[in-house]
Design an enzyme around this catalytic site. Structure first.
Site, PDB file in Angstrom:
ATOM      1  N   ASP A  50       0.859  -1.179   0.000  1.00  0.00           N
ATOM      2  CA  ASP A  50       0.000   0.000   0.000  1.00  0.00           C
ATOM      3  C   ASP A  50       0.902   1.237   0.000  1.00  0.00           C
ATOM      4  O   ASP A  50       1.887   1.299   0.726  1.00  0.00           O
ATOM      5  CB  ASP A  50      -0.874  -0.019   1.262  1.00  0.00           C
ATOM      6  N   ILE A  51       0.577   2.199  -0.837  1.00  0.00           N
ATOM      7  CA  ILE A  51       1.337   3.448  -0.845  1.00  0.00           C
ATOM      8  C   ILE A  51       0.652   4.417   0.116  1.00  0.00           C
ATOM      9  O   ILE A  51      -0.530   4.726  -0.070  1.00  0.00           O
ATOM     10  CB  ILE A  51       1.380   4.042  -2.276  1.00  0.00           C
ATOM     11  N   ASP A 144      -2.057  19.036 -11.714  1.00  0.00           N
ATOM     12  CA  ASP A 144      -1.364  18.947 -13.018  1.00  0.00           C
ATOM     13  C   ASP A 144       0.022  19.545 -12.914  1.00  0.00           C
ATOM     14  O   ASP A 144       0.192  20.745 -13.112  1.00  0.00           O
ATOM     15  CB  ASP A 144      -2.210  19.662 -14.072  1.00  0.00           C
ATOM     16  N   GLU A 178       6.547  19.713 -20.277  1.00  0.00           N
ATOM     17  CA  GLU A 178       5.397  19.031 -20.894  1.00  0.00           C
ATOM     18  C   GLU A 178       4.374  20.051 -21.365  1.00  0.00           C
ATOM     19  O   GLU A 178       3.769  19.912 -22.425  1.00  0.00           O
ATOM     20  CB  GLU A 178       4.750  18.063 -19.880  1.00  0.00           C
ATOM     21  N   GLU A 179       4.221  21.088 -20.552  1.00  0.00           N
ATOM     22  CA  GLU A 179       3.178  22.091 -20.837  1.00  0.00           C
ATOM     23  C   GLU A 179       3.506  22.945 -22.060  1.00  0.00           C
ATOM     24  O   GLU A 179       2.657  23.663 -22.555  1.00  0.00           O
ATOM     25  CB  GLU A 179       2.937  22.979 -19.608  1.00  0.00           C
ATOM     26  N   ASP A 207      -0.385  11.541 -15.348  1.00  0.00           N
ATOM     27  CA  ASP A 207      -0.562  12.976 -15.545  1.00  0.00           C
ATOM     28  C   ASP A 207      -1.984  13.330 -15.130  1.00  0.00           C
ATOM     29  O   ASP A 207      -2.937  12.938 -15.801  1.00  0.00           O
ATOM     30  CB  ASP A 207      -0.311  13.318 -17.025  1.00  0.00           C
ATOM     31  N   HIS A 294      -5.017  24.186 -15.184  1.00  0.00           N
ATOM     32  CA  HIS A 294      -4.169  25.239 -15.739  1.00  0.00           C
ATOM     33  C   HIS A 294      -4.458  26.616 -15.155  1.00  0.00           C
ATOM     34  O   HIS A 294      -4.264  27.632 -15.833  1.00  0.00           O
ATOM     35  CB  HIS A 294      -4.279  25.280 -17.272  1.00  0.00           C
ATOM     36  N   ASP A 309      -5.141   8.549  -3.675  1.00  0.00           N
ATOM     37  CA  ASP A 309      -4.763   7.332  -2.948  1.00  0.00           C
ATOM     38  C   ASP A 309      -4.885   6.103  -3.850  1.00  0.00           C
ATOM     39  O   ASP A 309      -3.954   5.304  -3.985  1.00  0.00           O
ATOM     40  CB  ASP A 309      -5.684   7.201  -1.722  1.00  0.00           C
ATOM     41  N   ASP A 313      -1.764   3.805  -5.339  1.00  0.00           N
ATOM     42  CA  ASP A 313      -1.702   2.348  -5.141  1.00  0.00           C
ATOM     43  C   ASP A 313      -1.714   1.609  -6.480  1.00  0.00           C
ATOM     44  O   ASP A 313      -1.033   0.590  -6.638  1.00  0.00           O
ATOM     45  CB  ASP A 313      -2.885   1.882  -4.278  1.00  0.00           C
TER      46      ASP A 313
HETATM   47  N1  TRP Z   1      -1.016  17.705 -19.071  1.00  0.00           N
HETATM   48  C1  TRP Z   1      -2.110  17.462 -19.959  1.00  0.00           C
HETATM   49  C2  TRP Z   1      -2.399  18.740 -20.704  1.00  0.00           C
HETATM   50  O1  TRP Z   1      -2.081  19.794 -20.240  1.00  0.00           O
HETATM   51  C3  TRP Z   1      -3.323  17.047 -19.190  1.00  0.00           C
HETATM   52  C4  TRP Z   1      -4.198  16.213 -19.997  1.00  0.00           C
HETATM   53  C5  TRP Z   1      -5.273  16.617 -20.710  1.00  0.00           C
HETATM   54  C6  TRP Z   1      -4.078  14.839 -20.150  1.00  0.00           C
HETATM   55  N2  TRP Z   1      -5.816  15.549 -21.290  1.00  0.00           N
HETATM   56  C7  TRP Z   1      -5.104  14.452 -20.979  1.00  0.00           C
HETATM   57  C8  TRP Z   1      -3.177  13.905 -19.659  1.00  0.00           C
HETATM   58  C9  TRP Z   1      -5.259  13.136 -21.326  1.00  0.00           C
HETATM   59  C10 TRP Z   1      -3.343  12.593 -20.015  1.00  0.00           C
HETATM   60  C11 TRP Z   1      -4.367  12.194 -20.843  1.00  0.00           C
HETATM   61  O2  TRP Z   1      -2.931  18.700 -21.792  1.00  0.00           O
HETATM   62 ZN    ZN Z   2      -1.218  20.389 -18.182  1.00  0.00          ZN
END
Ligand code: TRP
Ligand code: ZN
Ligand code: CA
Length: 445
Positions: A50-51, A144, A178-179, A207, A294, A309, A313
């Site tokens: 369990d985490i 996010d 990523e953004e 994500d 966002h 949670d 897990d």
């Molecule tokens: N980080 C992604 C974004 O800004 C968040 C996101 C939107 C996402 N739709 C998703 C992550 C679908 C995984 C799957 O767009």
């Molecule tokens: Zn995002």
């Protein structure tokens, strides 16, 4: 005609009686041997711990503090991003990981990826989990994607606490920018030589996994990875849906694009929860899964603890299950010995074997060993169904083939099919009266 006359013989009656006995008798014995024989893989993987939610939330508190101390965000090119990298790296270094920070440039600023390797495991079978660590510039990015970052971090720390000796080599990654368009993970994948890419047995992406009005979404990608997550949720009795809010909108897209099997979890972004979804998951219909997506209110208050949670897990479950299953060298057989009755002149039935942890496609000479007990095998149509649903005809029906049983090994060119996933033997009985059952079948790679 032939069939009717045959059916009325005493021998046929005896055969049916024997068949019934064989089917009915060793129910538990059959199940046991099926368990032992069906891919050592799924049966001997270790169970995940369990985490602790409190640990995951403690990481989020730290990421929030970092944002607060650095102008309210942890965005690419801003000091809060590098501070986030330093925080995660220090935890991993103290836990015995081999870490490295690599840099790239995006929009004129230096970006950072953090890679952490857990020593040991098969270097030719890499299982990786990752999350983007950057936020947008408009907020602290706690759901996010502090949520995915913290779950992956705490899973890695749990690997260390357990001093896990996985069969696969475990690698964890935190991506920058990523953004800005999945930039950091793209730089990482591009940096991998082709031979390294082929060693990945899977990449798991996390994500947004603690959305305040959560849905439980599983990426519909590699079938074995998807099944691992779904099994976890089935064990909780929590329904899941396939992730559809933007395929390719996170870092897994870069892995998928070079042929690495991917999967992941998601609790929803700006899309609205429907009333059907609210009924099965709770929460509020007609509002977004994450109405702070966002924006500046994506703080530690923007987290649903239950979702965080469960998904933490589930992350550990996937790492333990996929990371500790025995690796299977070529030439090994995957067998299912559980009996499956084939209804007389009825619907097709299937028996499955799950292949996981292999890289690449199935062989050009895939051997399919079939053992079907039946009193008139001409009734039977038999197919091998690949994980993507493609059917390969092994045997057609033929009204005058009155012999018993289908005991044969077929060779299928399955080289266009990914090896990993759920393969099925599909059997249909298309004529009345004679019956039987799938006794066992196996795939030899
Ligand atoms: N980080 C992604 C974004 O800004 C968040 C996101 C939107 C996402 N739709 C998703 C992550 C679908 C995984 C799957 O767009
Ligand atoms: Zn995002
Ligand atoms: Ca029949």
């Amino acid at each position: 005609m032939q069939k009717l006359s045959r059916r009325t013989t005493a021998a046929a009656v005896l055969a049916v009686a024997a068949l019934t006995a064989a089917t009915a008798l060793p129910a538990s014995a059959a199940t046991t041997s099926a368990t032992a024989a069906t891919t050592a893989a799924s049966t001997t993987a270790l169970a995940a711990p369990d985490i602790p939610l409190a640990n995951v939330k403690a990481h989020l508190t730290q990421l929030q503090s970092i944002a607060t101390a650095n102008g309210g965000n942890r965005a690419h090119g801003r000091p809060g991003y590098k501070a986030s990298i330093d925080y995660v790296k220090a935890k991993l270094d103290a836990a015995g990981f081999t870490t490295s920070v690599t840099t790239f440039t995006s929009s004129g600023a230096t970006g950072y990826n953090l890679i952490a390797d857990w020593p040991g495991g098969d270097p030719n079978q890499i299982l990786m989990a990752g999350a983007h660590l950057d936020s947008v510039s408009s907020g602290p990015g706690i759901n996010d994607n502090g949520s995915g970052s913290a779950a992956v971090l705490e899973t890695a720390l749990a690997v260390s606490r357990a001093q896990l000796k996985p069969t696969k080599h475990l690698r964890f990654g935190w991506w920058g920018a990523e953004e800005l368009g999945l930039v950091g993970s793209k730089a990482y994948v591009n940096s991998l030589p082709t031979t390294e890419r082929s060693k990945f047995s899977g990449y798991l992406n996390f994500d947004m996994i603690g959305s305040p009005n959560p849905g439980y979404f599983v990426y519909d990608d590699d079938p074995a990875i998807e099944k691992t997550f779904k099994d976890y949720y089935a064990g909780l009795g929590v329904p899941t849906e396939i992730e559809t809010e933007g395929d390719g909108r996170s870092d897994h897209a870069n892995f998928k694009n070079v042929g690495i099997p991917v999967g992941g979890l998601f609790t929803g972004a700006s899309r609205t929860k429907t009333s059907a979804q609210a009924q099965k998951w709770g929460g509020t219909a007609g509002t977004a899964f994450d109405r702070c997506y966002h924006s500046s209110c994506d703080t530690t208050a923007n987290i649903n603890d239950t979702a965080l949670d469960r998904n933490s897990d589930a992350t550990a479950h996937a790492i333990w299950t996929l990371g500790t299953e025995p690796s299977v060298p070529p030439g090994d057989a995957y067998e299912n010995t559980a009996d499956v009755a084939v209804p007389d002149n009825g619907a097709a039935v299937t028996s499955s074997v799950t292949i996981s942890g292999r890289t690449g496609n199935a062989p050009a000479a895939l051997k399919v060993g079939v053992d079907i007990k039946h009193t008139w095998r001409g009734d039977l149509v038999v197919d091998l169904v690949a994980p993507d649903g493609t059917a390969y005809r092994l045997k057609n029906s033929s009204s005058n083939d009155s012999a018993d049983n289908v005991i044969a090994t077929y060779t299928v060119d399955a080289s266009s099919e990914a090896a990993n996933g759920v393969w099925k033997l599909k059997v249909q009985d298309i004529a009345a009266q004679d019956t039987g059952y799938i006794d066992s079948w196996k795939l030899t790679f």
